[in-house]
Design an enzyme around this catalytic site. Structure first.
Site, PDB file in Angstrom:
ATOM      1  N   GLN A   1      -0.074  37.838  11.922  1.00 22.59           N
ATOM      2  CA  GLN A   1       0.975  37.570  10.932  1.00 22.59           C
ATOM      3  C   GLN A   1       1.987  36.583  11.534  1.00 22.59           C
ATOM      4  OE1 GLN A   1       0.192  41.287  11.398  1.00 22.59           O
ATOM      5  NE2 GLN A   1      -1.461  40.609  10.113  1.00 22.59           N
TER       6      GLN A   1
ATOM      7  N   LYS B   1      -2.947  30.324  14.458  1.00 31.08           N
ATOM      8  CA  LYS B   1      -2.912  31.043  15.742  1.00 31.08           C
ATOM      9  C   LYS B   1      -4.300  31.150  16.363  1.00 31.08           C
ATOM     10  CE  LYS B   1      -1.107  34.538  13.522  1.00 31.08           C
ATOM     11  NZ  LYS B   1      -0.832  33.912  12.220  1.00 31.08           N
TER      12      LYS B   1
ATOM     13  N   GLY C   1      -6.338  37.196   9.459  1.00 32.63           N
ATOM     14  CA  GLY C   1      -7.570  36.417   9.349  1.00 32.63           C
ATOM     15  C   GLY C   1      -7.378  35.186  10.210  1.00 32.63           C
ATOM     16  N   HIS C   2      -8.046  35.131  11.341  1.00 33.27           N
ATOM     17  CA  HIS C   2      -7.846  34.040  12.297  1.00 33.27           C
ATOM     18  C   HIS C   2      -9.105  33.184  12.358  1.00 33.27           C
ATOM     19  CE1 HIS C   2      -4.540  36.555  14.506  1.00 33.27           C
ATOM     20  NE2 HIS C   2      -4.269  36.317  13.242  1.00 33.27           N
TER      21      HIS C   2
ATOM     22  N   ASP D   1      -0.752  32.660   9.147  1.00 36.43           N
ATOM     23  CA  ASP D   1      -1.733  31.594   8.880  1.00 36.43           C
ATOM     24  C   ASP D   1      -1.328  30.235   9.441  1.00 36.43           C
ATOM     25  OD1 ASP D   1      -3.185  33.503   7.497  1.00 36.43           O
ATOM     26  OD2 ASP D   1      -2.215  33.006   5.595  1.00 36.43           O
TER      27      ASP D   1
HETATM   28  P1  GDP Z   1      -4.075  32.134  11.629  1.00 35.63           P
HETATM   29  O1  GDP Z   1      -4.064  33.341  10.772  1.00 35.63           O
HETATM   30  O2  GDP Z   1      -2.720  31.783  12.134  1.00 35.63           O
HETATM   31  O3  GDP Z   1      -5.086  32.181  12.739  1.00 35.63           O
HETATM   32  O4  GDP Z   1      -4.511  30.921  10.675  1.00 35.63           O
HETATM   33  P2  GDP Z   1      -5.699  30.937   9.571  1.00 35.63           P
HETATM   34  O5  GDP Z   1      -6.998  30.851  10.275  1.00 35.63           O
HETATM   35  O6  GDP Z   1      -5.518  32.018   8.597  1.00 35.63           O
HETATM   36  O7  GDP Z   1      -5.379  29.603   8.792  1.00 35.63           O
HETATM   37  C1  GDP Z   1      -5.221  28.396   9.459  1.00 35.63           C
HETATM   38  C2  GDP Z   1      -6.214  27.393   8.893  1.00 35.63           C
HETATM   39  O8  GDP Z   1      -5.895  26.120   9.398  1.00 35.63           O
HETATM   40  C3  GDP Z   1      -7.650  27.638   9.311  1.00 35.63           C
HETATM   41  O9  GDP Z   1      -8.486  27.244   8.268  1.00 35.63           O
HETATM   42  C4  GDP Z   1      -7.819  26.732  10.521  1.00 35.63           C
HETATM   43  O10 GDP Z   1      -9.178  26.339  10.706  1.00 35.63           O
HETATM   44  C5  GDP Z   1      -6.993  25.570  10.115  1.00 35.63           C
HETATM   45  N1  GDP Z   1      -6.342  24.789  11.172  1.00 35.63           N
HETATM   46  C6  GDP Z   1      -5.740  25.189  12.313  1.00 35.63           C
HETATM   47  N2  GDP Z   1      -5.148  24.145  12.927  1.00 35.63           N
HETATM   48  C7  GDP Z   1      -5.379  23.066  12.146  1.00 35.63           C
HETATM   49  C8  GDP Z   1      -4.987  21.684  12.212  1.00 35.63           C
HETATM   50  O11 GDP Z   1      -4.293  21.236  13.111  1.00 35.63           O
HETATM   51  N3  GDP Z   1      -5.427  20.877  11.180  1.00 35.63           N
HETATM   52  C9  GDP Z   1      -6.190  21.326  10.149  1.00 35.63           C
HETATM   53  N4  GDP Z   1      -6.566  20.475   9.200  1.00 35.63           N
HETATM   54  N5  GDP Z   1      -6.541  22.610  10.059  1.00 35.63           N
HETATM   55  C10 GDP Z   1      -6.140  23.470  11.032  1.00 35.63           C
HETATM   56  P1  IMO Z   2      -2.555  36.234   9.882  1.00 35.36           P
HETATM   57  O1  IMO Z   2      -2.645  36.989  11.193  1.00 35.36           O
HETATM   58  C1  IMO Z   2      -0.455  35.709   6.103  1.00 35.36           C
HETATM   59  C2  IMO Z   2       1.227  39.313   4.261  1.00 35.36           C
HETATM   60  C3  IMO Z   2       0.641  39.761   2.934  1.00 35.36           C
HETATM   61  C4  IMO Z   2       1.874  40.390   2.307  1.00 35.36           C
HETATM   62  C5  IMO Z   2       2.571  41.054   3.493  1.00 35.36           C
HETATM   63  C6  IMO Z   2       2.268  42.537   3.641  1.00 35.36           C
HETATM   64  O2  IMO Z   2      -3.846  35.723   9.380  1.00 35.36           O
HETATM   65  O3  IMO Z   2      -1.476  35.212   9.975  1.00 35.36           O
HETATM   66  P2  IMO Z   2       0.128  43.863   4.522  1.00 35.36           P
HETATM   67  O4  IMO Z   2      -1.278  43.890   4.032  1.00 35.36           O
HETATM   68  O5  IMO Z   2       0.268  43.412   5.948  1.00 35.36           O
HETATM   69  O6  IMO Z   2       0.865  45.138   4.271  1.00 35.36           O
HETATM   70  O7  IMO Z   2       0.856  42.748   3.597  1.00 35.36           O
HETATM   71  O8  IMO Z   2       2.112  40.350   4.645  1.00 35.36           O
HETATM   72  N1  IMO Z   2       0.241  39.151   5.361  1.00 35.36           N
HETATM   73  C7  IMO Z   2      -0.157  37.967   5.832  1.00 35.36           C
HETATM   74  N2  IMO Z   2       0.103  36.708   5.396  1.00 35.36           N
HETATM   75  N3  IMO Z   2      -1.231  35.898   7.195  1.00 35.36           N
HETATM   76  C8  IMO Z   2      -1.484  37.147   7.657  1.00 35.36           C
HETATM   77  O9  IMO Z   2      -2.111  37.376   8.828  1.00 35.36           O
HETATM   78  C9  IMO Z   2      -0.992  38.245   6.931  1.00 35.36           C
HETATM   79  N4  IMO Z   2      -1.070  39.597   7.078  1.00 35.36           N
HETATM   80  C10 IMO Z   2      -0.307  40.122   6.124  1.00 35.36           C
HETATM   81  O10 IMO Z   2       0.153  38.676   2.193  1.00 35.36           O
HETATM   82  O11 IMO Z   2       2.729  39.384   1.842  1.00 35.36           O
HETATM   83 MG    MG Z   3      -4.642  33.936   8.857  1.00 38.64          MG
END
Ligand code: GDP
Ligand code: IMO
Ligand code: MG
Length: 431
Positions: free
Chosen positions: A227, A20, A44-45, A17
């Site tokens: 991840q 990416k 979840g991206h 999270d």
């Molecule tokens: P990922 O799994 O690495 O793609 O990240 P997620 O989408 O799960 O979570 C990242 C969150 O941060 C999302 O809600 C993005 O919209 C948000 N985000 C990404 N870069 C920035 C930033 O520089 N500032 C802020 N405020 N939000 C960001």
């Molecule tokens: P993105 O790509 C954050 C965590 C789960 C748990 C562990 C194992 O959005 O960064 P799993 O379901 O993979 O067997 O769970 O990994 N986890 C993540 N945490 N971002 C993710 O993906 C994750 N995918 C799995 O919360 O701790």
């Molecule tokens: Mg994510």
């Protein structure tokens, strides 16, 4: 001589999270191929651009560039239902999925894997991992015990069913004869397989040939990690890890791109830290400040909605992440979220049972006992200014510059290339 290909791996540097999705969406604008290499819909991206707000789980974040080929690569595990609903929802938003390829080698997640994931979590009791309950671990287990079902089988539903019948007969041995859940009976899947076959067959293809052609043509290829490095099955905080290799070497293997082609490794790091699920996190802030950052940053899981644990930036974890990935570039996201905090810390030392420790421990028991230690040089003055409109490093408040530079120093040999100041595609400082 033809053009040399470029291969960029985008790796989550922490526990996932990191942002990416946004970084890949930004970098994909001049890439001919974007490939997901590992994981499944546990990811979840989030992407926010001129076409809307999207939460992707399986489809690469390069999908918004209609000229880019997007590949769900050989190392992934794919829930057909999730993939179909993701394709549908993108198409409803007028995003084309014509250039999407599902690698024929990818493995499928079926409902019995999801059943096993939640059953195993229940059985672990207090030692639960806190998985996303998407069936990831059990699907990779099936693959490793050579009882997996690969995507190419969807092109031949009869063969799929015959194999599935044999596999389920073995999996059902976990249950007493009179108490076999439906997910372990082949009839449960008959219609579903026909339907998946109808919808997904056209997407299934040979990603190796496609990537090979692009490498020969001198294309720019981006591998989108899912991840984060600290969740890597081999190098992460096992057993509180995911079931795939999330670090750069896993991305190469899972995409099928030979290592010699790699030109850049971008590590994506939040300007602080979060973790969802169980496992040690020494810099976790279980106080008002942690809650403040969680609320301001909307730190709730993109896939599961769970509150994310929030903490200070941890340089031991970051150095370790750099050690196993050797980043060439760092993308630091969410600096904007830290505005309004009086004082920031960057942990450079733990104390474990009264002893100092400057290296990240990989044993979760040690990690869970580690106390963060903030000496004077670890403490930074905060800033009040809103950063969301800042587009150049020199326009950042001096305190924010100092904070970024301190983080940058952790990554010897890498360049701090991008700084995120908001969730939108262009809320970025290109350093
Ligand atoms: P990922 O799994 O690495 O793609 O990240 P997620 O989408 O799960 O979570 C990242 C969150 O941060 C999302 O809600 C993005 O919209 C948000 N985000 C990404 N870069 C920035 C930033 O520089 N500032 C802020 N405020 N939000 C960001
Ligand atoms: P993105 O790509 C954050 C965590 C789960 C748990 C562990 C194992 O959005 O960064 P799993 O379901 O993979 O067997 O769970 O990994 N986890 C993540 N945490 N971002 C993710 O993906 C994750 N995918 C799995 O919360 O701790
Ligand atoms: Mg994510």
């Amino acid at each position: 001589m033809g053009k040399s290909p470029q291969v960029i791996a985008v790796v989550g540097g922490q526990w996932g999270d990191e942002g990416k999705g946004k970084i890949v969406d930004y970098l994909a604008s001049d890439c001919q191929v974007v490939v997901r290499a590992q994981g499944g819909d546990n990811a979840g991206h989030t992407v926010i651009n001129s076409q809307g707000t999207f939460k992707l789980h399986l489809i690469p974040s390069g999908i918004f560039n209609s000229k880019t080929t997007n590949i769900i690569g050989p190392g992934t595990v794919v829930n057909p239902n999730s993939l179909i609903s993701e394709i549908d929802s993108l198409n409803q938003s007028k995003i084309s999925t014509k250039k999407l390829i599902l690698s024929e080698k990818s493995h499928l997640i079926l409902d019995f894997h999801i059943y096993l994931d939640s059953m195993q979590e229940r059985l672990r009791g207090q030692n639960k991992i806190g998985t996303t309950q998407k069936g990831i671990g059990p699907a990779y287990t099936s693959k490793v015990k050579r009882m997996g079902l690969r995507a190419y089988l969807l092109k031949n539903p009869d063969r799929f069913l015959t194999l599935l019948k044999q596999i389920l007969a073995q999996e059902a041995l976990y249950f007493s004869k009179n108490n076999i859940p439906n997910e372990f009976k082949v009839e449960y899947y008959e219609e579903k397989i026909k339907n998946w076959s109808k919808i997904l067959s056209n997407f299934i293809g040979d990603s190796d040939l496609e990537i090979g052609d692009h490498l020969d043509k001198g294309s720019k290829i981006l591998i989108e990690g899912a991840q984060g490095a600290l969740l890597d099955l081999d190098h992460g905080t096992y057993p509180y890890a995911t079931s795939s290799n999330t670090s750069v070497n896993g991305l190469l293997n899972g995409s099928g791109i030979p290592a010699g082609y790699l030109t850049k490794v971008v590590g994506v790091f939040k300007a602080y830290q979060t973790r969802v699920g169980e496992g040690g996190m020494p810099t976790e802030l279980k106080n008002k400040l942690g809650e403040q950052i969680r609320v301001k940053g909307q730190e709730f899981g993109t896939t599961t909605g769970r509150p994310r644990r929030v903490g200070y930036f941890d340089s031991l974890a970051a150095s370790y992440s750099h050690l196993i990935n050797k980043y060439t570039d760092i993308a630091l996201t969410r600096l904007d979220i830290l505005s309004g905090i009086k004082e920031l810390n960057i942990c450079s030392k733990y104390s474990v049972s009264g002893k100092d420790r400057i290296h990240f421990p990989i044993d979760d028991q040690i990690l869970s006992q580690a106390e963060p230690f903030y000496i004077q040089k670890d403490t930074f003055s905060g800033w009040e200014e809103d950063l969301s409109m800042v587009r150049s490093f020199k326009d950042l408040p001096k305190q924010a510059q100092d904070y970024c530079q301190a983080i940058s120093k952790i990554f010897k040999g890498a360049k701090l290339s991008l700084i995120g100041v908001g969730p939108q595609r262009d809320s970025l400082i290109v350093v």
